[in-house]
Design a protein around this motif. Structure first.
Motif, PDB file in Angstrom:
ATOM      1  N   VAL A 296      -2.819 -31.622 -34.821  1.00  0.00           N
ATOM      2  CA  VAL A 296      -3.179 -32.917 -35.399  1.00  0.00           C
ATOM      3  C   VAL A 296      -3.437 -32.692 -36.888  1.00  0.00           C
ATOM      4  N   MET A 297      -2.573 -33.252 -37.726  1.00  0.00           N
ATOM      5  CA  MET A 297      -2.658 -32.999 -39.164  1.00  0.00           C
ATOM      6  C   MET A 297      -3.636 -33.924 -39.874  1.00  0.00           C
ATOM      7  N   SER A 298      -3.811 -35.136 -39.336  1.00  0.00           N
ATOM      8  CA  SER A 298      -4.753 -36.074 -39.955  1.00  0.00           C
ATOM      9  C   SER A 298      -5.184 -37.101 -38.915  1.00  0.00           C
ATOM     10  N   ARG A 299      -6.311 -37.760 -39.193  1.00  0.00           N
ATOM     11  CA  ARG A 299      -6.848 -38.768 -38.297  1.00  0.00           C
ATOM     12  C   ARG A 299      -7.230 -40.015 -39.091  1.00  0.00           C
ATOM     13  N   ASP A 300      -7.321 -41.147 -38.374  1.00  0.00           N
ATOM     14  CA  ASP A 300      -7.753 -42.370 -39.026  1.00  0.00           C
ATOM     15  C   ASP A 300      -9.285 -42.439 -39.011  1.00  0.00           C
ATOM     16  N   GLU A 301      -9.838 -43.535 -39.521  1.00  0.00           N
ATOM     17  CA  GLU A 301     -11.286 -43.645 -39.650  1.00  0.00           C
ATOM     18  C   GLU A 301     -12.004 -43.708 -38.304  1.00  0.00           C
ATOM     19  N   SER A 302     -11.230 -44.001 -37.232  1.00  0.00           N
ATOM     20  CA  SER A 302     -11.825 -44.048 -35.892  1.00  0.00           C
ATOM     21  C   SER A 302     -11.715 -42.719 -35.167  1.00  0.00           C
ATOM     22  N   GLY A 303     -11.141 -41.727 -35.848  1.00  0.00           N
ATOM     23  CA  GLY A 303     -10.994 -40.412 -35.240  1.00  0.00           C
ATOM     24  C   GLY A 303      -9.723 -40.238 -34.435  1.00  0.00           C
ATOM     25  N   ARG A 304      -8.896 -41.277 -34.376  1.00  0.00           N
ATOM     26  CA  ARG A 304      -7.634 -41.194 -33.644  1.00  0.00           C
ATOM     27  C   ARG A 304      -6.592 -40.466 -34.490  1.00  0.00           C
ATOM     28  N   PRO A 305      -5.610 -39.817 -33.872  1.00  0.00           N
ATOM     29  CA  PRO A 305      -4.600 -39.097 -34.666  1.00  0.00           C
ATOM     30  C   PRO A 305      -3.782 -40.050 -35.528  1.00  0.00           C
ATOM     31  N   ALA A 306      -3.509 -39.650 -36.745  1.00  0.00           N
ATOM     32  CA  ALA A 306      -2.628 -40.402 -37.636  1.00  0.00           C
ATOM     33  C   ALA A 306      -1.301 -39.681 -37.794  1.00  0.00           C
ATOM     34  N   GLN A 307      -1.348 -38.346 -37.646  1.00  0.00           N
ATOM     35  CA  GLN A 307      -0.130 -37.545 -37.792  1.00  0.00           C
ATOM     36  C   GLN A 307      -0.269 -36.280 -36.947  1.00  0.00           C
ATOM     37  N   VAL A 308       0.721 -36.052 -36.079  1.00  0.00           N
ATOM     38  CA  VAL A 308       0.734 -34.854 -35.235  1.00  0.00           C
ATOM     39  C   VAL A 308       2.065 -34.141 -35.426  1.00  0.00           C
ATOM     40  N   LYS A 309       2.023 -32.851 -35.667  1.00  0.00           N
ATOM     41  CA  LYS A 309       3.241 -32.056 -35.842  1.00  0.00           C
ATOM     42  C   LYS A 309       3.409 -31.097 -34.663  1.00  0.00           C
ATOM     43  N   ALA A 310       4.676 -30.777 -34.384  1.00  0.00           N
ATOM     44  CA  ALA A 310       4.955 -29.852 -33.282  1.00  0.00           C
ATOM     45  C   ALA A 310       6.327 -29.226 -33.474  1.00  0.00           C
ATOM     46  N   ASN A 311       6.532 -28.087 -32.844  1.00  0.00           N
ATOM     47  CA  ASN A 311       7.840 -27.433 -32.817  1.00  0.00           C
ATOM     48  C   ASN A 311       8.466 -27.624 -31.442  1.00  0.00           C
ATOM     49  N   TYR A 312       9.767 -27.436 -31.375  1.00  0.00           N
ATOM     50  CA  TYR A 312      10.485 -27.533 -30.104  1.00  0.00           C
ATOM     51  C   TYR A 312      11.749 -26.698 -30.195  1.00  0.00           C
ATOM     52  N   VAL A 313      12.412 -26.494 -29.063  1.00  0.00           N
ATOM     53  CA  VAL A 313      13.634 -25.681 -29.012  1.00  0.00           C
ATOM     54  C   VAL A 313      14.797 -26.558 -28.586  1.00  0.00           C
ATOM     55  N   PHE A 314      15.935 -26.362 -29.240  1.00  0.00           N
ATOM     56  CA  PHE A 314      17.150 -27.084 -28.873  1.00  0.00           C
ATOM     57  C   PHE A 314      18.338 -26.136 -28.917  1.00  0.00           C
ATOM     58  N   SER A 315      19.399 -26.493 -28.232  1.00  0.00           N
ATOM     59  CA  SER A 315      20.623 -25.694 -28.222  1.00  0.00           C
ATOM     60  C   SER A 315      21.705 -26.422 -28.997  1.00  0.00           C
ATOM     61  N   GLY A 316      22.415 -25.665 -29.842  1.00  0.00           N
ATOM     62  CA  GLY A 316      23.499 -26.227 -30.633  1.00  0.00           C
ATOM     63  C   GLY A 316      24.665 -25.273 -30.706  1.00  0.00           C
ATOM     64  N   PHE A 317      25.508 -25.429 -31.739  1.00  0.00           N
ATOM     65  CA  PHE A 317      26.668 -24.564 -31.913  1.00  0.00           C
ATOM     66  C   PHE A 317      26.279 -23.102 -32.065  1.00  0.00           C
ATOM     67  N   SER A 318      25.143 -22.868 -32.706  1.00  0.00           N
ATOM     68  CA  SER A 318      24.730 -21.490 -32.962  1.00  0.00           C
ATOM     69  C   SER A 318      23.743 -20.973 -31.926  1.00  0.00           C
ATOM     70  N   GLY A 319      23.701 -21.614 -30.770  1.00  0.00           N
ATOM     71  CA  GLY A 319      22.793 -21.185 -29.725  1.00  0.00           C
ATOM     72  C   GLY A 319      21.451 -21.880 -29.839  1.00  0.00           C
ATOM     73  N   LYS A 320      20.414 -21.227 -29.337  1.00  0.00           N
ATOM     74  CA  LYS A 320      19.092 -21.830 -29.365  1.00  0.00           C
ATOM     75  C   LYS A 320      18.485 -21.743 -30.763  1.00  0.00           C
ATOM     76  N   SER A 321      17.863 -22.844 -31.175  1.00  0.00           N
ATOM     77  CA  SER A 321      17.213 -22.905 -32.480  1.00  0.00           C
ATOM     78  C   SER A 321      15.888 -23.639 -32.347  1.00  0.00           C
ATOM     79  N   LYS A 322      15.042 -23.455 -33.349  1.00  0.00           N
ATOM     80  CA  LYS A 322      13.766 -24.144 -33.375  1.00  0.00           C
ATOM     81  C   LYS A 322      13.852 -25.364 -34.284  1.00  0.00           C
ATOM     82  N   GLY A 323      13.255 -26.452 -33.818  1.00  0.00           N
ATOM     83  CA  GLY A 323      13.163 -27.655 -34.621  1.00  0.00           C
ATOM     84  C   GLY A 323      11.713 -28.057 -34.770  1.00  0.00           C
ATOM     85  N   ALA A 324      11.459 -29.046 -35.606  1.00  0.00           N
ATOM     86  CA  ALA A 324      10.107 -29.540 -35.822  1.00  0.00           C
ATOM     87  C   ALA A 324      10.137 -31.063 -35.876  1.00  0.00           C
TER      88      ALA A 324
END
Length: 364
Positions: A296-324
């Protein structure tokens, strides 16, 4: 790759924001058939449930919000927009079909209801090619032709400023998605048949928008409500819903109504959102359950998330890669996904998943 993407974008830009206009000159014909006297009337009055009437002649006698859609090809869909039932609309604002619907409404309204536009109306524009590059072989036979210079020109049609802002938002999405839109249509299971189905769907929606403004007065409260929700959908905002007391209400947001806010399982939430969105990916395939490094990168004034970042894995032409991906929230609810390869393009989260989150389905 960037040259190919830009060339493809230029070729597709003349189609945007409407996929329909790619084939309009060949296949589209506006339909202005005779209108039946029996129309569907939605009557929302104090103390009553949503009523359905069928006698057009009685509509003027009922002091209520009315919206006529009977006989239109997309009758059920237009009712959902009118009622603010965004959850059950079978596509997101990112879809080419919705861009076609939105622009068709603006064009129809401009032609029929120009006298009802405000003084600060905005002229709609389109992209026009001014310079083409033509490649020929040694015998002078043309091998290829594409546009290398575009200019923005006025269409002579005008729109309300807020509605035009919605159009610009959709054009931005479609411009960013040109590669996915073109190759998605080419690679889909139905192939050419699927493309022709889309042509027919867009033809129907253009016809529906023309007839909608025959069935409803330009300044009727029902049409204004439909237009308002159409614009809210385009801008990825909450709808104005109808209730039995004939009052406009913003869609209920329960997040933050409890005394102490409690975080939900954002990894599970983001995994579901990416899984749903990846159904439209052309080249890559998402590895389900691969979400990691959730923060959770930031929250609003009520404490709720405003921005959440995460990584994930996907498969493409070059095999498995990491995305965000970055998930942003408005009023406590997910409203945009920004993927690493298009960091400035808002991808609309699935509304059913958002509704589930709103109901604490992702409680830890």
């Amino acid at each position: 790759m960037s040259y190919f993407r830009n060339h493809l974008k230029m070729c597709f830009f003349s189609l945007s924001p409407l996929f329909s206009f790619m084939i309009v000159g060949v296949l589209f014909q506006f339909r202005f058939g005779s209108q039946s006297l029996k129309k569907e009337l939605f009557n929302v009055s104090s103390g009553n449930d949503l009523l359905i009437e069928s006698d057009h002649e009685n509509s003027s006698k009922i002091d209520s919000l009315t919206f006529f859609v009977s006989g239109l090809a997309n009758e059920a869909l237009l009712i959902k927009f009118f009622q603010g039932d965004f959850i059950d609309i079978p596509f997101d604002r990112d879809s080419q079909f919705f861009s076609s619907l939105y622009s068709a409404y603006l064009n129809s309204y401009a032609r029929k209801c120009g006298g009802y536009l405000p003084t600060n109306k905005v002229e709609m524009t389109r992209e026009e090619c001014v310079t083409e590059q033509v490649t020929r072989n040694g015998y002078g036979v043309e091998l290829s032709r594409y546009c290398v210079e575009w200019v923005t020109v006025g269409t002579g049609l005008y729109a309300k400023p807020d509605m035009y802002n919605g159009k610009l938002a959709l054009e931005k999405i479609q411009s960013a998605d040109v590669f996915r839109n073109v190759f998605g249509l080419i690679s889909q299971d139905k192939g050419l048949e699927g493309m022709m189905d889309l042509v027919v769907d867009v033809q129907n929606i253009i016809s529906d928008m023309n007839e909608l403004l025959v069935l409803n007065e330009c300044n009727s409260p029902g049409l204004i409500r439909f237009e308002e929700n159409l614009n809210l959908f385009a801008l990825n905002k909450q709808p104005v819903k109808l209730n039995v007391t004939n009052e406009a209400q913003q869609a209920t947001i329960s997040s933050g109504t409890i005394a102490v806010f409690k975080d939900q399982n954002y990894r599970h939430l983001i995994d579901d959102l990416i899984s749903d969105h990846s159904k439209g990916w052309v080249m890559n395939r998402y590895q389900s359950g691969s979400v990691s490094n959730v923060a959770v990168m930031s929250r609003d004034e009520s404490g709720r998330p405003a921005q959440v970042k995460a990584n994930y894995v996907f498969s493409g032409f070059s095999g498995k890669s990491k995305g965000a991906v970055t998930l942003t929230f408005t009023n406590g609810l997910p409203d945009c996904m920004y993927f690493f390869d298009f960091p400035n393009t808002c991808r609309t989260p699935n509304r059913r998943i958002v509704a589930a989150y709103d109901n604490y389905a992702y409680d830890q």
